[in-house]
Design an enzyme around this catalytic site. Sequence first.
Site, PDB file in Angstrom:
ATOM      1  CD  GLU A 153      -8.390   0.456   3.750  1.00 17.38           C
ATOM      2  OE1 GLU A 153      -7.637   0.501   3.124  1.00 17.38           O
ATOM      3  OE2 GLU A 153      -8.249  -0.763   4.791  1.00 17.38           O
ATOM      4  NE  ARG A 170      -7.971  -9.745   8.421  1.00 18.20           N
ATOM      5  CZ  ARG A 170      -7.842  -8.428   7.693  1.00 18.20           C
ATOM      6  NH1 ARG A 170      -7.053  -7.427   8.321  1.00 18.20           N
ATOM      7  NH2 ARG A 170      -8.328  -8.095   6.652  1.00 18.20           N
ATOM      8  CD  GLU A 190      -2.848  -1.581   2.218  1.00 18.90           C
ATOM      9  OE1 GLU A 190      -3.466  -2.531   2.141  1.00 18.90           O
ATOM     10  OE2 GLU A 190      -2.694  -1.002   3.098  1.00 18.90           O
TER      11      GLU A 190
HETATM   12 ZN   LIG Z   1      -4.114  -2.505   4.189  1.00 16.22          ZN
END
Ligand SMILES: [Zn+2]
Length: 433
Positions: free
Chosen positions: A385, A257, A183
């Site tokens: 985001e 996670r 990203e």
């Molecule tokens: Zn991400």
Amino acid sequence: MYKLFFFFLTVSSVLAKHEDFFGHTLYEVKVLNDNQHRYLDEVVERFFLDKWHATYTGQDGLILVPGDIKEDFQREMIHAGIPYEIKSNNIKEQLDLEDELMAAASAKMNRSTPGLSFDVIHRYEVVNNYLQRLANSYANVRVESAGKSVEGRDIRYLRISSDNFQSRTKPVVFLMSLLHAREWVTLPASLYAIEKLVIDVRDRTLVNNIDWIIMPIANPDGYEFTHTNVNPHVAAPGKNRARNAGWSMCPGVDLNRNFDHNWGTASSASPCTETFHGTGPFSEPETQAVRNVLNQVRNRLELFIDIHSFGSMILYGFGNRQLPPNALTLNMVGVRMAQRIDAVKWSNKRNYRVGNIVDVINYRASGGSSDYVQSFGNLLSFTYELPAYRNVANINGFLVDPAFIYQAGMETWEGIQAGARYVLERRRMAEAK
Ligand SMILES: [Zn+2]
């Protein structure tokens, strides 16, 4: 002579870099109901496909499919009644184009700017050297290592504080980017915040009344790997570089996670998936490093933002759809941040959406960094985001448009500032009582 040699070496390595992607096709898929959603997930897992954009009802997904699997994939989509559209027949062309644009931007880079430029995505070493330079030049800046990555890279972060973190009461704001390696556009968001807090300070109250922690590259191994080797079958483009059992085929843990909040309840136990949660909560040195820094400031932490891409969203917990006790405040501050960003965003980008992650994207996730921080209590913890870079023509997703790098930094800073100002406002109101 040598120069010429190196020139050809560079050009040929750039051209060779994306050979693995030759014939990879980018599909946009429209999922119409939950059954199709589950079916698509199963297909993605079965063929080890690379999901570029989470898919849910009302949100088109993007899936990268290797050329030799295209026919199987299309057959499955027709079987499940899932409409699809090919966005790019050969993603290699787009990746090569991105390299060319980056190289062109790099060539005309203005090297006299005191900060890092906003026309390219800087590599790990460049960022580290920059952080060190700032620490050497500014009395209120320190650079620290939070720990080492799987491959032994330091996970560096800046501490910006008018009293060298001596205060026991000042609020702390913690910004983090590149926990997900590919990203890339999240890095300029961190770097821009650093510039506005150190080099080009417009609002002294933000620097004097808040202690800042900024970790630009939370997953340095994964990040460097996405710059040097990108083959979606083995690359695990968002994960770290953990040596899972049989790791040469399926390396890496999804660090977002791996935090200790509802760990393993809405993530994958399979190392070959992009959301593999690791062997236990905080099994990875990178998440341990973030935890260590959080622990140092836990009782002063008031705002945490983990910057991801993409989708133009400001999300808060929890990833199981349970709302935190301060959800109303989270929503209010989230909306303020979104409105500030929307006010300066490019007109061709969508407006930011704000809400609980499950409400906004109908996707459950466990072990996320912002959920872990939210579990500390009454503080503000968000996942950003950032926008997709070129939601025009047929290029999309994680690719970076050099023209958007500065904008990504500038507009995201508007949101971060709105959050930081709320923290100060809340302090003032509490003190006035
Ligand atoms: Zn991400």
